[in-house]
Every structure is written in structure tokens, then in C-alpha cells.
Design a protein around this motif. Structure first.
Motif: not given
Length: 309
Positions: A128-152
């Protein structure tokens, strides 16, 4: 002159980010407090298991405090909440709602991930910890980055729309074909072109679709402290208390992100008030969107680097 003012505001904003004083002491303080409250949660869980009076209250208080100090550190979408507050026309009430709902959704997702993983999939705590830290965290940051791109992108589109509107009012011989219309109108019948972003377009990030994207991008990464607490609660067979504590932890996180939301709305208002004196009020919106979006993208990539490094 107006464009120069807008460019100046953007430059000052970038300098403010780059020249911000060293806040590493704050990060160290947050880590120390997290450890202290994490130890208190573990102690409260053991006391609850033995039936000690006041153990439930101690657990909830420690969890709420942990959620607040943990939110001071990296993650939890603070920079996204702040960037959206500065770079869009979203209202304070809606942004506060996003901050609170995203924190609670993050807590609920942690409960589902841990309890569901243990009960249905029979996975290990390490998985569970590996899933959260190694997969879900990077996915979250990528989606947030895309939202930033939309703002720009929306900021650039706003500037382009204003430029097209100005061109439409200029005749071929260099003269101007003006037809006055009510202040605040986005377009007029004389030319059929927009005179700038409409209020609906400026506040586009407040739509239900975008709200769900914002909440999902933050909530997809469960809090490590929540996972830690839920694992212990499951092992000690006090699962209801563990789930309640994680919800309170989410409220603690929401307190900090709500403060960021209010601050970002105030900063946006100050920016509009300052620039309006120079007659560039219509341009500050797209400028803030570009600046805020760039900041969100930058922070997301930094966090992604830490997550995959």
C-alpha cells in the motif's frame, strides 16, 4: 504603457518566488512536529486498544494536529490551491470548498486504499505504501502540472482575445471605429468581437468539471501519515477509530489549505486594485493566470523530481 505594467507585475512575481527567503527551518520544524504527533497517535492507539479513558479524544486531537503540521510540508495541493486562487476568477467560497473537499477526499481515499486493500485484495502494508509513494504521488504531480499548463494557456488566450478585439476596432487607415457600450460588456453588436474575457470565462476554473479535476488531482495521493495510522488501527482491530482519526486529520489539513485559499484570493484582489490605477485592469487577469500557472507547473515538476528521484 499598459502592457509594460502587466509585464512588470509578472517580473516582480517571478522575482518574489526566486528571491523568497530560506524556509528550510520551517520544513524542519514541520518534520519534527510530524514525528511528535505521529508518536502521540501511536500511543493513543495502544491506549485505545487497552480501553484507557480519554484515548479516543487523545487520538483525534493528535490526528488533527498532525494533519495541520503535515500540510505545512510539501504536497497536499497548497500551491495548486494558491495558484488557482491567484490565477482565476474563482470565488473565495468555492475555493474554500475545494480546499476542504479535497482534503476530506484525500482522507477517504486513504481509508478505501488501506482497508479495501487489506480486506479485499489482502495486500501488505508495504504494498500500500509503495503504491501511494511510487505511483499515486507522481500521478498527482503530473495532473497538477497539467492544470498549471491550462492556467497558462487560458492566460495566453485571454491576451490574444484582447489583441484581436483591439485590432478589430482599428480601421485600415489607422483610425479608430469606436462605438461606446456599457462598461463591463464583453462584446457589442457593432463588431461582433469580444472586448476581453467574459466573467464566465475568467471564472472558468470554478466550473463543476474543473472543480472535480482539482479535487481529484489533490486527493489521488493519500497522506503517508494516514496510511501509517490506518495500518496500525487495522492490525489492532480498532478500525472505526482509525477511520475517524483520519477524517479529523483531513480536517487539520483543510485548515492549512483553507488559509492558503484565503491568502491567494486576497493577493489576487490586491493585484487587481494596484494595476487598475494604471488603466490595465483588463490585462491583469491573463497576466496572473500565466504567472500562477507557471508557478504551479514549476512546483509540480520539483515535487515530481523528488518523488521519482
Amino acid at each position: 504603457m499598459r502592457l509594460a505594467v502587466v509585464i512588470g507585475v509578472c517580473v516582480l512575481g517571478v522575482l518574489a518566488v526566486l528571491l523568497v527567503p530560506d524556509l528550510s527551518w520551517l520544513a524542519r520544524w514541520a518534520v519534527e512536529q510530524q514525528r511528535a504527533f505521529q508518536n502521540e497517535m501511536a500511543g493513543a492507539v495502544r491506549a485505545l486498544r487497552t480501553g484507557s479513558p480519554g484515548a479516543t479524544a487523545a487520538l483525534l486531537l493528535a490526528a488533527g494536529a498532525y494533519g495541520f503540521v503535515h500540510a505545512v510540508g510539501p504536497g497536499h495541493g497548497k500551491y495548486l490551491i494558491g495558484g488557482v486562487g491567484v490565477g482565476s476568477g474563482v470565488s473565495m467560497a468555492r475555493l474554500l470548498g475545494i480546499a476542504i473537499v479535497s482534503s476530506l477526499a484525500q482522507a477517504a481515499w486513504a481509508i478505501l486504499l488501506v482497508y479495501g486493500g487489506f480486506a479485499v485484495l489482502e495486500v501488505s502494508a508495504r504494498s500500500v505504501t509503495t503504491l501511494a509513494e511510487d505511483y499515486l504521488a507522481p500521478a498527482s504531480y503530473l495532473v497538477i502540472a497539467l492544470i498549471g499548463v491550462v492556467l497558462v494557456w487560458r492566460g495566453l488566450r485571454g491576451f490574444a482575445r484582447q489583441a484581436n478585439a483591439g485590432h478589430a476596432h482599428t480601421t485600415s487607415d489607422g483610425g479608430h471605429d469606436h462605438h461606446h457600450h456599457a462598461e463591463g460588456e464583453a462584446s457589442c453588436a457593432c463588431c461582433g468581437h469580444a472586448h476581453g474575457p467574459t466573467p464566465e470565462e475568467v471564472a472558468a476554473l470554478g466550473s463543476m468539471r474543473d472543480t472535480l479535476v482539482l479535487v481529484g488531482s489533490i486527493a489521488v495521493r493519500p497522506c503517508t501519515g494516514a496510511i501509517f495510522l490506518l495500518v496500525i488501527a487495522w492490525q489492532m482491530d480498532i478500525r472505526a477509530a482509525g477511520a475517524a482519526a483520519v477524517i479529523v486529520m483531513g480536517l487539520g489539513t483543510a485548515t492549512l489549505t483553507s488559509l492558503v485559499a484565503v491568502s491567494s484570493i486576497v493577493a489576487r484582489g490586491l493585484g487587481h486594485a494596484s494595476v487598475s490605477r494604471f488603466g490595465a485592469a483588463s490585462r491583469i487577469g491573463p497576466a496572473l493566470q500565466i504567472l500562477a500557472g507557471g508557478f504551479v507547473v514549476w512546483m509540480s515538476l520539483v515535487m515530481l523530481g523528488y518523488a521519482v528521484g
